[in-house]
Write a protein that holds these residues in place. Structure first.
Motif, short mmCIF file in Angstrom:
data_model
loop_
_atom_site.label_atom_id
_atom_site.label_comp_id
_atom_site.label_asym_id
_atom_site.label_seq_id
_atom_site.Cartn_x
_atom_site.Cartn_y
_atom_site.Cartn_z
N GLN A 43 -11.40 -4.60 15.26
CA GLN A 43 -12.73 -4.49 14.57
C GLN A 43 -12.72 -5.27 13.30
OE1 GLN A 43 -12.67 0.08 14.02
NE2 GLN A 43 -13.74 0.29 16.11
N ALA A 44 -11.79 -5.58 12.69
CA ALA A 44 -11.69 -6.30 11.52
C ALA A 44 -12.03 -7.83 12.09
CB ALA A 44 -10.38 -6.44 10.78
N ILE A 45 -11.52 -8.33 13.17
CA ILE A 45 -11.84 -9.63 13.89
C ILE A 45 -13.33 -9.59 14.41
CG2 ILE A 45 -11.35 -11.15 15.91
CD1 ILE A 45 -8.70 -9.95 16.20
N GLU A 46 -13.89 -8.69 14.81
CA GLU A 46 -15.25 -8.93 14.97
C GLU A 46 -15.77 -8.70 13.87
OE1 GLU A 46 -15.49 -5.55 17.65
OE2 GLU A 46 -14.82 -6.67 19.35
N GLY A 47 -15.90 -7.83 12.85
CA GLY A 47 -16.47 -7.80 11.44
C GLY A 47 -16.23 -9.20 10.58
N GLN A 48 -15.55 -9.85 10.75
CA GLN A 48 -15.17 -11.29 10.22
C GLN A 48 -15.95 -12.55 11.06
OE1 GLN A 48 -14.32 -11.67 7.06
NE2 GLN A 48 -14.33 -9.31 6.90
N ILE A 71 0.73 -1.23 -0.01
CA ILE A 71 0.14 -0.11 0.08
C ILE A 71 0.88 1.11 0.00
CG2 ILE A 71 -1.84 1.31 1.18
CD1 ILE A 71 -2.78 -1.33 2.51
N LYS A 72 0.94 1.88 -1.19
CA LYS A 72 1.88 3.12 -1.28
C LYS A 72 3.17 3.01 -0.72
CE LYS A 72 -2.20 6.47 -0.85
NZ LYS A 72 -2.65 7.59 -0.34
N LYS A 73 3.67 2.23 -1.29
CA LYS A 73 5.11 1.35 -1.12
C LYS A 73 5.60 1.04 0.26
CE LYS A 73 7.00 4.86 -4.63
NZ LYS A 73 8.09 6.07 -4.64
N SER A 74 4.63 0.92 1.06
CA SER A 74 4.66 0.04 2.47
C SER A 74 4.19 -1.19 2.28
CB SER A 74 3.95 0.84 3.60
OG SER A 74 4.69 1.80 4.06
N ARG A 75 5.08 -2.20 2.78
CA ARG A 75 4.65 -3.68 2.69
C ARG A 75 3.94 -4.25 4.02
NH1 ARG A 75 7.43 -8.90 2.84
NH2 ARG A 75 9.38 -7.90 3.14
N PHE A 76 2.70 -4.64 3.78
CA PHE A 76 1.99 -4.79 5.02
C PHE A 76 1.95 -6.55 4.82
CE2 PHE A 76 0.93 -0.73 4.61
CZ PHE A 76 0.52 -0.15 5.98
N LEU A 77 2.15 -7.25 6.15
CA LEU A 77 2.09 -8.53 5.93
C LEU A 77 1.18 -8.84 7.28
CD1 LEU A 77 3.01 -11.40 5.27
CD2 LEU A 77 4.89 -11.40 6.67
N ALA A 78 -0.04 -9.69 7.00
CA ALA A 78 -0.92 -10.18 8.09
C ALA A 78 -0.61 -11.58 8.07
CB ALA A 78 -2.42 -9.66 7.76
N ILE A 79 -0.52 -11.80 9.68
CA ILE A 79 -0.43 -13.39 10.13
C ILE A 79 -1.41 -13.44 11.18
CG2 ILE A 79 0.86 -15.36 10.79
CD1 ILE A 79 3.53 -13.53 10.42
N ALA A 80 -2.34 -14.58 10.79
CA ALA A 80 -3.67 -14.75 11.65
C ALA A 80 -3.38 -16.42 12.16
CB ALA A 80 -4.92 -14.36 11.20
N ALA A 81 -3.81 -16.39 13.28
CA ALA A 81 -3.62 -17.93 14.12
C ALA A 81 -4.69 -18.01 14.94
CB ALA A 81 -2.23 -18.08 14.58
N PRO A 82 -4.94 -19.26 15.00
CA PRO A 82 -5.97 -19.72 16.03
C PRO A 82 -5.54 -19.70 17.48
CG PRO A 82 -5.48 -21.59 14.91
CD PRO A 82 -4.75 -20.64 14.16
N VAL A 83 -5.89 -19.29 18.51
CA VAL A 83 -5.33 -19.51 19.94
C VAL A 83 -6.67 -19.83 20.98
CG1 VAL A 83 -3.30 -17.72 19.43
CG2 VAL A 83 -5.44 -16.92 20.11
N GLN A 84 -6.19 -20.25 22.09
CA GLN A 84 -7.14 -20.71 23.06
C GLN A 84 -6.85 -19.95 24.27
OE1 GLN A 84 -9.44 -23.02 22.51
NE2 GLN A 84 -8.57 -23.19 20.45
N SER A 85 -5.78 -18.95 24.43
CA SER A 85 -5.67 -18.26 25.63
C SER A 85 -4.85 -17.12 25.52
CB SER A 85 -4.86 -19.00 26.78
OG SER A 85 -3.85 -19.40 26.39
N CYS A 109 -7.17 -10.89 5.56
CA CYS A 109 -6.49 -12.19 5.92
C CYS A 109 -7.37 -13.15 6.50
CB CYS A 109 -5.28 -11.78 6.91
SG CYS A 109 -4.39 -13.25 7.67
N LEU A 110 -8.34 -12.78 7.15
CA LEU A 110 -9.46 -13.22 8.10
C LEU A 110 -10.32 -13.87 7.31
CD1 LEU A 110 -9.65 -11.08 11.36
CD2 LEU A 110 -8.29 -13.29 11.22
N ARG A 111 -10.64 -13.07 6.28
CA ARG A 111 -11.63 -13.57 5.19
C ARG A 111 -11.31 -14.73 4.48
NH1 ARG A 111 -12.84 -8.91 3.50
NH2 ARG A 111 -11.31 -8.85 1.58
N LEU A 112 -9.96 -14.81 4.05
CA LEU A 112 -9.35 -15.72 3.11
C LEU A 112 -9.00 -17.02 3.77
CD1 LEU A 112 -7.25 -13.53 0.97
CD2 LEU A 112 -9.52 -14.59 0.17
#
Length: 203
Positions: A76-81, A15-29, A115-118
């Motif tokens: 908010q993205a977590i809740e939105g998805q 996004i506008k020359k900045s690189r964004f890497l999202a990593i999502a994972a399931p967690v229990q605590s 990330c969460l949607r996919l």
């Protein structure tokens, strides 16, 4: 309906020359979430922003970005998805072009949401645990109905006269299975609802 990730998922966007890497994972605590963040954060990146949500518990961090422009939009993205029991880390490598407050909110929130949607997900099902028992003469018939009502056997004990089970059932199956159990044992079986467990994914 809430969903839990099946596995770790990566999503990358420039996004506008900045690189964004999202990593999502399931967690229990919360400790799971913090361990994941420690393991996957990139020390030489410009920012490592994150958010997690586990039931009613949540935290987020802007990691040096202007307050409210990274962690909160990610939550908010977590809740939105409609996700739960999840942690999301968004790593940014600054590319020289400032995004502004609104741009940062859209970038962090948007990358987290994509990330969460996919990511492959499974529905989270609230479970009720039940203790029940019946005579051996009825046990095979009762056991044959477990799959129909999605009953998971947590424990099984064989006594002098019959079988005792500790079961976990989807909340919406408890009443129907209780009625079936009563009919199958002609009202002679023992049935007791235990605690309702935290929502969890059915295998």
């Amino acid at each position: 309906m809430l969903y839990q990730l099946d596995d770790i998922y990566h999503y990358e966007e420039d996004i506008k020359k900045s690189r964004f890497l999202a990593i999502a994972a399931p967690v229990q605590s919360a400790s799971d979430a913090m361990a994941f963040l420690e393991q996957h954060s990139v020390p030489d990146a410009t920012h490592n922003c994150w958010a997690y949500k586990i039931g009613d518990e949540y935290r987020f961090n802007d990691d040096g970005e202007p307050g409210g422009t990274a962690g909160r939009p990610m939550l908010q993205a977590i809740e939105g998805q409609s996700c739960d029991r999840v942690v999301v880390l968004v790593i940014r490598w600054f590319g020289g072009v400032k995004l502004g407050t609104g741009g940062l909110v859209r970038a962090y929130g948007g990358v987290a949401a994509s990330c969460l949607r996919l990511a492959p997900k499974s529905p989270i099902v609230p479970l009720q645990t039940v203790l029940c028992s019946c005579e051996y003469s009825d046990s095979d018939l009762v056991r044959s109905r477990f799959a129909q009502y999605q009953a998971q056997v947590l424990a099984e004990q064989f006594g002098a006269t019959g079988v005792e089970w500790h079961l976990a059932l989807p909340l919406d199956q408890v009443e129907a299975f209780e009625q079936a159990f009563t009919n199958l044992t002609r009202g002679q079986g023992f049935w007791s609802k235990q605690e309702q467990t935290d929502s969890q994914s059915l295998e």
